[in-house]
Design a protein around this motif. Structure first.
Motif, PDB file in Angstrom:
ATOM      1  N   TRP A  71       0.811  -1.211   0.000  1.00 43.89           N
ATOM      2  CA  TRP A  71       0.000   0.000   0.000  1.00 43.89           C
ATOM      3  C   TRP A  71       0.848   1.267   0.000  1.00 43.89           C
ATOM      4  CZ3 TRP A  71      -5.411   0.490   2.415  1.00 43.89           C
ATOM      5  CH2 TRP A  71      -6.182  -0.640   2.096  1.00 43.89           C
ATOM      6  N   GLY A 193     -11.027   0.279  -4.563  1.00 44.38           N
ATOM      7  CA  GLY A 193     -10.625  -1.057  -4.126  1.00 44.38           C
ATOM      8  C   GLY A 193     -10.090  -1.058  -2.705  1.00 44.38           C
ATOM      9  N   ASN A 196     -12.998  -0.688  -0.299  1.00 41.98           N
ATOM     10  CA  ASN A 196     -13.719  -1.953  -0.149  1.00 41.98           C
ATOM     11  C   ASN A 196     -12.960  -2.927   0.740  1.00 41.98           C
ATOM     12  OD1 ASN A 196     -15.754  -1.036  -1.804  1.00 41.98           O
ATOM     13  ND2 ASN A 196     -15.021  -2.084  -3.628  1.00 41.98           N
ATOM     14  N   GLU A 197     -11.641  -2.967   0.561  1.00 40.75           N
ATOM     15  CA  GLU A 197     -10.833  -3.881   1.369  1.00 40.75           C
ATOM     16  C   GLU A 197     -10.879  -3.499   2.845  1.00 40.75           C
ATOM     17  OE1 GLU A 197      -6.263  -5.658   1.379  1.00 40.75           O
ATOM     18  OE2 GLU A 197      -7.115  -4.772  -0.448  1.00 40.75           O
ATOM     19  N   GLY A 202     -13.458  -6.858   0.088  1.00 37.40           N
ATOM     20  CA  GLY A 202     -12.539  -7.247  -0.965  1.00 37.40           C
ATOM     21  C   GLY A 202     -12.142  -6.070  -1.802  1.00 37.40           C
ATOM     22  N   ALA A 203     -11.275  -6.287  -2.780  1.00 45.53           N
ATOM     23  CA  ALA A 203     -10.718  -5.177  -3.570  1.00 45.53           C
ATOM     24  C   ALA A 203     -11.551  -4.830  -4.795  1.00 45.53           C
ATOM     25  CB  ALA A 203      -9.294  -5.527  -4.016  1.00 45.53           C
TER      26      ALA A 203
END
Length: 209
Positions: A71, A193, A196-197, A202-203
């Motif tokens: 990241w 993404g 969401n993660e 999830g991505a």
């Protein structure tokens, strides 16, 4: 082409979308169709989230003694990319003293607001960026339309843009805007993404329609 839009599903999503629309209102108010000058302020704001996210992710990983899963580099690359957008449009639009002052004010407000938001709700912070990039994609699409219609002159691309995007020697403003728009589409997908993660989904993001 209409960019994919993430339909707000939670209170955080709706807050993020409303916040970005609030910023869009002021961009429209101040700059209307002066897209070169608009891009300067847009990219000043867009350069902030990646560096804030990278810094706070770095510190969190140090505290927890855990891997960042890539990241930090992704967010730092995003910040650098957005900064190059800014440097490019400064060469193109040549901002006046008022616009330079506005850049300082907008960046000061947004940096502190985004820093606090990322501390409290990083998922919402990434959703803000996802929506921000959706708006950026739309703005650059409109910019392209004005170039194609002759409202904005399709001037030669500045050397900094040719070097950064490896554009040909005869590249024009249109080529630059296409490259920048493609960058924004990538940042849109990455940040939706990430959101969401962080929210456990999830991505993969879910475009409307």
């Amino acid at each position: 082409m209409t960019p994919p839009h993430y339909t707000p599903r939670t209170f955080g999503d709706r807050f993020a979308y409303a916040f970005v629309r609030f910023l869009r209102f002021f961009a429209d108010l101040f700059f209307a169709k002066r897209y070169g000058h608009r891009a300067i302020v847009l990219e000043t704001v867009a350069s902030v989230p990646g560096m804030v996210g990278a810094t706070l992710t770095h510190l969190r990983c140090l505290r927890r003694i855990e891997d960042d899963k890539g990241w930090i580099r992704t967010l730092m690359d995003e910040a650098e990319n957005e900064r190059m957008h800014l440097m490019t449009f400064i060469k193109i639009a040549q901002p006046n003293a008022f616009e330079r002052a506005l850049v300082i004010l907008v960046q000061g407000f947004f940096y502190n607001a985004y820093f606090l938001l990322y501390l409290i709700a990083p998922g919402v912070a990434h959703r803000v960026v996802g929506y921000f990039e959706e708006e950026a994609y739309t703005s650059y699409t409109n910019y392209l339309a004005l170039i194609d219609s002759g409202v904005h002159a399709n001037v030669a691309a500045p050397q900094i843009a040719k070097d950064y995007w490896k554009l040909p020697a005869d590249a024009t403003l249109r080529d630059v805007v296409l490259a920048v728009r493609e960058d924004e589409a990538g940042h849109r997908d990455v940040n939706h993404g990430f959101a969401n993660e962080l929210h456990g989904g999830g991505a993969q993001h879910h475009p409307a329609g």
